[in-house]
Design a protein around this motif. Structure first.
Motif, PDB file in Angstrom:
ATOM      1  N   ASN A 159       0.794  -1.075  -0.112  1.00 18.57           N
ATOM      2  CA  ASN A 159      -0.057   0.070   0.020  1.00 18.57           C
ATOM      3  C   ASN A 159       0.907   1.158   0.102  1.00 18.57           C
ATOM      4  O   ASN A 159       0.631   2.342  -0.686  1.00 18.57           O
ATOM      5  N   PHE A 160       2.202   1.202   0.624  1.00 17.44           N
ATOM      6  CA  PHE A 160       3.062   2.446   0.701  1.00 17.44           C
ATOM      7  C   PHE A 160       3.542   2.581  -0.561  1.00 17.44           C
ATOM      8  O   PHE A 160       3.663   3.863  -1.070  1.00 17.44           O
ATOM      9  N   PHE A 161       3.786   1.476  -1.175  1.00 20.37           N
ATOM     10  CA  PHE A 161       4.575   1.658  -2.468  1.00 20.37           C
ATOM     11  C   PHE A 161       3.712   1.503  -3.608  1.00 20.37           C
ATOM     12  O   PHE A 161       4.158   1.055  -4.832  1.00 20.37           O
ATOM     13  N   TRP A 162       2.315   1.857  -3.549  1.00 19.30           N
ATOM     14  CA  TRP A 162       1.178   1.547  -4.519  1.00 19.30           C
ATOM     15  C   TRP A 162       1.818   2.277  -5.938  1.00 19.30           C
ATOM     16  O   TRP A 162       1.230   1.548  -7.084  1.00 19.30           O
ATOM     17  N   PHE A 163       2.572   3.118  -5.927  1.00 19.03           N
ATOM     18  CA  PHE A 163       2.786   3.825  -7.370  1.00 19.03           C
ATOM     19  C   PHE A 163       3.797   2.951  -7.908  1.00 19.03           C
ATOM     20  O   PHE A 163       4.266   3.190  -9.308  1.00 19.03           O
ATOM     21  N   TYR A 164       4.694   2.361  -7.308  1.00 20.41           N
ATOM     22  CA  TYR A 164       5.885   1.478  -8.004  1.00 20.41           C
ATOM     23  C   TYR A 164       5.855   0.278  -7.357  1.00 20.41           C
ATOM     24  O   TYR A 164       6.978   0.028  -6.408  1.00 20.41           O
ATOM     25  N   PRO A 165       5.133  -0.637  -6.995  1.00 16.81           N
ATOM     26  CA  PRO A 165       5.427  -1.949  -5.945  1.00 16.81           C
ATOM     27  C   PRO A 165       6.519  -2.818  -6.340  1.00 16.81           C
ATOM     28  O   PRO A 165       6.798  -3.322  -5.408  1.00 16.81           O
ATOM     29  N   CYS A 166       7.002  -2.765  -7.484  1.00 18.68           N
ATOM     30  CA  CYS A 166       8.362  -3.320  -7.833  1.00 18.68           C
ATOM     31  C   CYS A 166       9.429  -2.866  -7.044  1.00 18.68           C
ATOM     32  O   CYS A 166      10.690  -3.625  -6.890  1.00 18.68           O
ATOM     33  N   MET A 167       9.258  -1.712  -6.316  1.00 17.27           N
ATOM     34  CA  MET A 167      10.287  -1.481  -5.089  1.00 17.27           C
ATOM     35  C   MET A 167      10.422  -2.568  -4.210  1.00 17.27           C
ATOM     36  O   MET A 167      11.678  -2.837  -3.568  1.00 17.27           O
ATOM     37  N   LEU A 168       9.696  -3.515  -3.953  1.00 21.78           N
ATOM     38  CA  LEU A 168       9.659  -4.693  -3.170  1.00 21.78           C
ATOM     39  C   LEU A 168      10.213  -5.787  -3.658  1.00 21.78           C
ATOM     40  O   LEU A 168      10.493  -6.773  -3.208  1.00 21.78           O
ATOM     41  N   ARG A 169      10.959  -5.779  -4.796  1.00 22.76           N
ATOM     42  CA  ARG A 169      11.590  -6.812  -5.428  1.00 22.76           C
ATOM     43  C   ARG A 169      12.649  -7.333  -4.654  1.00 22.76           C
ATOM     44  O   ARG A 169      12.577  -8.864  -4.646  1.00 22.76           O
ATOM     45  N   PRO A 170      13.487  -6.737  -3.849  1.00 22.51           N
ATOM     46  CA  PRO A 170      14.427  -7.277  -2.967  1.00 22.51           C
ATOM     47  C   PRO A 170      13.697  -8.347  -1.885  1.00 22.51           C
ATOM     48  O   PRO A 170      14.466  -9.323  -1.482  1.00 22.51           O
ATOM     49  N   ILE A 171      12.661  -7.787  -1.506  1.00 21.40           N
ATOM     50  CA  ILE A 171      11.856  -8.396  -0.435  1.00 21.40           C
ATOM     51  C   ILE A 171      11.379  -9.690  -0.901  1.00 21.40           C
ATOM     52  O   ILE A 171      11.266 -10.915  -0.344  1.00 21.40           O
ATOM     53  N   ASP A 172      10.848  -9.587  -2.453  1.00 18.90           N
ATOM     54  CA  ASP A 172      10.247 -10.733  -2.940  1.00 18.90           C
ATOM     55  C   ASP A 172      11.182 -11.892  -3.126  1.00 18.90           C
ATOM     56  O   ASP A 172      10.909 -13.104  -2.731  1.00 18.90           O
ATOM     57  N   TYR A 173      12.601 -11.570  -3.170  1.00 19.19           N
ATOM     58  CA  TYR A 173      13.565 -12.608  -3.414  1.00 19.19           C
ATOM     59  C   TYR A 173      13.706 -13.222  -1.960  1.00 19.19           C
ATOM     60  O   TYR A 173      14.119 -14.545  -1.939  1.00 19.19           O
ATOM     61  N   PHE A 174      13.694 -12.376  -0.972  1.00 23.30           N
ATOM     62  CA  PHE A 174      14.040 -13.035   0.416  1.00 23.30           C
ATOM     63  C   PHE A 174      12.744 -14.158   0.642  1.00 23.30           C
ATOM     64  O   PHE A 174      12.892 -15.356   1.098  1.00 23.30           O
ATOM     65  N   LEU A 175      11.499 -13.671   0.325  1.00 25.01           N
ATOM     66  CA  LEU A 175      10.473 -14.381   0.595  1.00 25.01           C
ATOM     67  C   LEU A 175      10.422 -15.749  -0.183  1.00 25.01           C
ATOM     68  O   LEU A 175       9.909 -16.991   0.369  1.00 25.01           O
ATOM     69  N   ARG A 176      10.950 -15.422  -1.611  1.00 24.38           N
ATOM     70  CA  ARG A 176      10.912 -16.689  -2.341  1.00 24.38           C
ATOM     71  C   ARG A 176      12.002 -17.812  -1.819  1.00 24.38           C
ATOM     72  O   ARG A 176      11.570 -19.178  -1.726  1.00 24.38           O
ATOM     73  N   SER A 177      13.012 -17.301  -0.972  1.00 25.94           N
ATOM     74  CA  SER A 177      14.048 -18.175  -0.676  1.00 25.94           C
ATOM     75  C   SER A 177      13.359 -18.759   0.556  1.00 25.94           C
ATOM     76  O   SER A 177      13.915 -19.798   0.772  1.00 25.94           O
ATOM     77  N   MET A 178      12.498 -18.269   1.293  1.00 23.02           N
ATOM     78  CA  MET A 178      11.850 -18.759   2.453  1.00 23.02           C
ATOM     79  C   MET A 178      10.652 -19.648   2.009  1.00 23.02           C
ATOM     80  O   MET A 178       9.952 -20.051   2.879  1.00 23.02           O
ATOM     81  N   ASN A 179      10.483 -20.007   0.827  1.00 24.61           N
ATOM     82  CA  ASN A 179       9.495 -20.742   0.056  1.00 24.61           C
ATOM     83  C   ASN A 179       8.068 -20.033   0.311  1.00 24.61           C
ATOM     84  O   ASN A 179       7.219 -20.799   0.728  1.00 24.61           O
TER      85      ASN A 179
END
Length: 201
Positions: free
Chosen positions: A165-185
């Motif tokens: 919600n905070f980065f609604w204008f460009y949610p791909c800012m969360l990509r580094p977090i996405d990689y972490f979540l993927r590593s945690m399955n």
């Protein structure tokens, strides 16, 4: 990847994109177009080749996640599927069927709410339409909920929603977090998270 064994009893012939030019199509064929490329140019070339085959009826299988495109263009996959929908209609006059996350076993789905399509649901629908049932829906998915592994995952899920919600204008800012979540399955991140949230409202 969809296992073609599920469709063996449907009198369906599965071919790859490289076989389109040499395959013997006829006007009675109903052509189901499944996922091919994230490149608009490559998809358009496939549609062009299909337009020359003599087949007259096409159904393009798209993704439920294209609903995020109205909010953001930063995710490649939903953008590619959305463009392919438009071009399949423009070039082939195709009908569009949007499916959710494909699964054979519910336990393989991410935690939380997911717009999902079972292999059985998809194969049954393809069989029904191929056997003459009217094409009466553009969405073939159901809201499916799976519990979180633990309180920590649910906390991360809620925190991720706050950041989305905070980065609604460009949610791909969360990509580094996405990689972490993927590593945690933990597979509910990114455009899947955004898409499921929009359907869940």
């Amino acid at each position: 990847m969809i296992n073609h064994a599920y469709f063996l009893n449907l009198n369906i012939c599965a071919i790859g994109h490289s076989e389109i030019a040499s395959f013997d199509f006829n006007q009675s064929d109903l052509v189901w177009i499944m996922s091919y490329s994230k490149s608009t140019l490559e998809n358009n070339e496939m549609f062009r080749l299909l337009s020359l085959t003599g087949a007259k009826d096409f159904i393009y299988i798209s993704s439920a996640s294209v609903n995020v495109v109205n909010d953001t263009k930063c995710y490649r996959y939903p953008n590619a599927k959305f463009a392919a929908e438009f071009n399949a209609i423009s070039i082939l006059g195709a009908r569009i069927l949007r499916i959710g996350l494909i699964y054979t076993d519910l336990c393989t789905l991410p935690a939380g709410l997911t717009m999902a399509t079972s292999i059985a649901m998809l194969s049954n629908y393809i069989g029904e339409i191929s056997n003459g049932k009217p094409f009466n829906t553009s969405n073939l998915f159901t809201p499916t909920y799976r519990p979180f592994i633990n309180i920590f995952e649910k906390y991360l899920y809620n925190l991720y929603g706050y950041l989305m919600n905070f980065f609604w204008f460009y949610p791909c800012m969360l990509r580094p977090i996405d990689y972490f979540l993927r590593s945690m399955n933990m597979k509910w991140y990114g455009y899947l998270f955004l898409s499921n949230k929009k359907y869940g409202l």
